[in-house]
Design a protein around this motif. Structure first.
Motif, PDB file in Angstrom:
ATOM      1  N   VAL A   1     -36.256 -32.849  39.373  1.00 38.09           N
ATOM      2  CA  VAL A   1     -36.043 -33.783  40.480  1.00 38.09           C
ATOM      3  C   VAL A   1     -34.552 -33.760  40.817  1.00 38.09           C
ATOM      4  N   VAL A   2     -34.269 -33.595  42.106  1.00 37.87           N
ATOM      5  CA  VAL A   2     -32.896 -33.645  42.594  1.00 37.87           C
ATOM      6  C   VAL A   2     -32.899 -34.484  43.864  1.00 37.87           C
ATOM      7  N   VAL A   3     -31.991 -35.445  43.921  1.00 33.46           N
ATOM      8  CA  VAL A   3     -31.826 -36.284  45.108  1.00 33.46           C
ATOM      9  C   VAL A   3     -30.339 -36.334  45.433  1.00 33.46           C
ATOM     10  N   PHE A   4     -29.992 -35.914  46.644  1.00 36.58           N
ATOM     11  CA  PHE A   4     -28.602 -35.979  47.093  1.00 36.58           C
ATOM     12  C   PHE A   4     -28.303 -37.360  47.669  1.00 36.58           C
ATOM     13  N   SER A   5     -27.064 -37.796  47.465  1.00 29.98           N
ATOM     14  CA  SER A   5     -26.549 -38.903  48.261  1.00 29.98           C
ATOM     15  C   SER A   5     -25.507 -38.361  49.243  1.00 29.98           C
ATOM     16  N   ASN A   6     -25.097 -37.092  49.040  1.00 26.41           N
ATOM     17  CA  ASN A   6     -24.237 -36.369  49.983  1.00 26.41           C
ATOM     18  C   ASN A   6     -24.392 -34.873  49.685  1.00 26.41           C
ATOM     19  N   ARG A   7     -24.713 -34.082  50.674  1.00 28.17           N
ATOM     20  CA  ARG A   7     -24.949 -32.645  50.473  1.00 28.17           C
ATOM     21  C   ARG A   7     -23.668 -31.831  50.424  1.00 28.17           C
ATOM     22  N   GLY A   8     -22.536 -32.435  50.706  1.00 29.58           N
ATOM     23  CA  GLY A   8     -21.283 -31.692  50.750  1.00 29.58           C
ATOM     24  C   GLY A   8     -21.253 -30.776  51.968  1.00 29.58           C
ATOM     25  N   THR A   9     -20.384 -29.773  51.914  1.00 27.02           N
ATOM     26  CA  THR A   9     -20.250 -28.815  53.007  1.00 27.02           C
ATOM     27  C   THR A   9     -20.551 -27.424  52.472  1.00 27.02           C
ATOM     28  N   GLY A  10     -21.306 -26.656  53.235  1.00 26.95           N
ATOM     29  CA  GLY A  10     -21.623 -25.307  52.802  1.00 26.95           C
ATOM     30  C   GLY A  10     -22.450 -24.574  53.823  1.00 26.95           C
TER      31      GLY A  10
ATOM     32  N   TYR B   1     -28.779 -24.982  53.735  1.00 30.85           N
ATOM     33  CA  TYR B   1     -27.906 -26.014  54.273  1.00 30.85           C
ATOM     34  C   TYR B   1     -28.358 -26.524  55.635  1.00 30.85           C
ATOM     35  N   SER B   2     -28.852 -25.639  56.479  1.00 30.20           N
ATOM     36  CA  SER B   2     -29.262 -26.053  57.824  1.00 30.20           C
ATOM     37  C   SER B   2     -30.529 -26.904  57.826  1.00 30.20           C
ATOM     38  N   HIS B   3     -31.197 -27.030  56.683  1.00 28.06           N
ATOM     39  CA  HIS B   3     -32.418 -27.832  56.577  1.00 28.06           C
ATOM     40  C   HIS B   3     -32.214 -29.143  55.824  1.00 28.06           C
ATOM     41  N   VAL B   4     -31.199 -29.185  54.973  1.00 32.18           N
ATOM     42  CA  VAL B   4     -31.005 -30.270  54.011  1.00 32.18           C
ATOM     43  C   VAL B   4     -30.099 -31.354  54.580  1.00 32.18           C
ATOM     44  N   GLY B   5     -30.567 -32.597  54.571  1.00 31.99           N
ATOM     45  CA  GLY B   5     -29.741 -33.727  54.981  1.00 31.99           C
ATOM     46  C   GLY B   5     -29.000 -34.328  53.802  1.00 31.99           C
ATOM     47  N   ASN B   6     -28.158 -35.296  54.078  1.00 31.67           N
ATOM     48  CA  ASN B   6     -27.382 -35.948  53.018  1.00 31.67           C
ATOM     49  C   ASN B   6     -28.248 -36.702  52.016  1.00 31.67           C
ATOM     50  N   SER B   7     -29.464 -37.089  52.424  1.00 29.30           N
ATOM     51  CA  SER B   7     -30.353 -37.814  51.504  1.00 29.30           C
ATOM     52  C   SER B   7     -31.540 -36.943  51.074  1.00 29.30           C
ATOM     53  N   PHE B   8     -31.337 -35.606  51.021  1.00 27.22           N
ATOM     54  CA  PHE B   8     -32.405 -34.682  50.626  1.00 27.22           C
ATOM     55  C   PHE B   8     -32.908 -35.024  49.231  1.00 27.22           C
ATOM     56  N   SER B   9     -34.237 -34.960  49.073  1.00 29.08           N
ATOM     57  CA  SER B   9     -34.895 -35.257  47.806  1.00 29.08           C
ATOM     58  C   SER B   9     -36.000 -34.239  47.582  1.00 29.08           C
ATOM     59  N   ILE B  10     -36.117 -33.723  46.352  1.00 30.14           N
ATOM     60  CA  ILE B  10     -37.176 -32.767  46.027  1.00 30.14           C
ATOM     61  C   ILE B  10     -37.614 -32.964  44.575  1.00 30.14           C
ATOM     62  N   ARG B  11     -38.927 -32.827  44.362  1.00 33.45           N
ATOM     63  CA  ARG B  11     -39.524 -32.867  43.025  1.00 33.45           C
ATOM     64  C   ARG B  11     -40.474 -31.694  42.925  1.00 33.45           C
ATOM     65  N   PHE B  12     -40.328 -30.870  41.867  1.00 32.16           N
ATOM     66  CA  PHE B  12     -41.200 -29.706  41.747  1.00 32.16           C
ATOM     67  C   PHE B  12     -41.379 -29.274  40.295  1.00 32.16           C
ATOM     68  N   SER B  13     -42.400 -28.448  40.102  1.00 29.26           N
ATOM     69  CA  SER B  13     -42.706 -27.848  38.801  1.00 29.26           C
ATOM     70  C   SER B  13     -42.636 -26.341  38.946  1.00 29.26           C
ATOM     71  N   LEU B  14     -42.233 -25.663  37.888  1.00 24.86           N
ATOM     72  CA  LEU B  14     -42.097 -24.211  37.897  1.00 24.86           C
ATOM     73  C   LEU B  14     -42.359 -23.688  36.490  1.00 24.86           C
ATOM     74  N   THR B  15     -43.133 -22.629  36.385  1.00 25.71           N
ATOM     75  CA  THR B  15     -43.356 -21.959  35.106  1.00 25.71           C
ATOM     76  C   THR B  15     -42.879 -20.526  35.230  1.00 25.71           C
ATOM     77  N   TYR B  16     -42.075 -20.088  34.279  1.00 30.04           N
ATOM     78  CA  TYR B  16     -41.564 -18.709  34.275  1.00 30.04           C
ATOM     79  C   TYR B  16     -41.573 -18.166  32.849  1.00 30.04           C
ATOM     80  N   PHE B  17     -41.353 -16.860  32.732  1.00 29.01           N
ATOM     81  CA  PHE B  17     -41.299 -16.215  31.418  1.00 29.01           C
ATOM     82  C   PHE B  17     -39.892 -15.753  31.111  1.00 29.01           C
ATOM     83  N   VAL B  18     -39.485 -15.865  29.843  1.00 31.94           N
ATOM     84  CA  VAL B  18     -38.169 -15.410  29.412  1.00 31.94           C
ATOM     85  C   VAL B  18     -38.250 -13.948  29.018  1.00 31.94           C
TER      86      VAL B  18
END
Length: 163
Positions: free
Chosen positions: A67-76, A146-163
């Motif tokens: 889970v990642v939630v921005f309160s400011n996306r910065g510049t990029g 960057y062109s899609h993400v606002g300052n209050s962007f929020s995402i929750r996800f699951s991912l499975t990978y192999f080492v």
């Protein structure tokens, strides 16, 4: 149909298997802190209101919840990626560095039309890159950044990978 579970050299084995490569000898749970960057340019001035990851590793398989939630996306500029996976992503698919994709359960705070987001683990790194199904009706897939993400962007996800 088999002998069941056995222990061989301190590891769990199925049926009569004793090959080291096929032993279940590794289990771990933990937490990590994913960090977001934009690939083309990034000022590093992002602010987070939430930034967390959990993982379970069983053998070579690593399952993460993030889970990642921005309160400011910065510049990029450029595609959004998350760094800090708990283990380096293995190179299990020939001909590509895109090794495993995940499932997004929730996203909000966009500033342009995206109908879906796909997190993808990149081999040889501790990174996840993001692709978006762009437009209201998902006519194409492209870099999500960057062109899609606002300052209050929020995402929750699951991912499975192999080492």
């Amino acid at each position: 149909r088999g002998d069941g579970l056995t222990v061989h050299q301190g590891a769990i084995c199925m049926n009569s298997e004793t090959s080291t490569a096929n032993q279940l000898d590794d289990y771990e749970e933990g937490t990590f802190t994913p960090t977001a960057t934009f690939e083309t340019s990034d000022d590093g001035n992002k602010a987070y209101s939430t930034q967390a990851g959990t993982y379970t590793k069983v053998g070579r398989a690593v399952h993460c919840n993030i889970v990642v939630v921005f309160s400011n996306r910065g510049t990029g500029s450029g595609r959004l990626r998350f760094n800090g996976l708990p283990f380096t992503v293995g190179d299990t698919l020939s001909g590509t560095i895109l090794e495993a994709s995940g499932t997004v359960g929730y996203f909000a705070g966009l500033i342009s039309s995206v109908s879906d987001i796909k997190p993808v683990a990149t081999s040889g790194t501790d990174q996840i890159v993001l692709y978006g199904v762009l437009g209201q009706y998902g006519a194409s897939t492209g870099d999500f950044g960057y062109s899609h993400v606002g300052n209050s962007f929020s995402i929750r996800f699951s991912l499975t990978y192999f080492v």
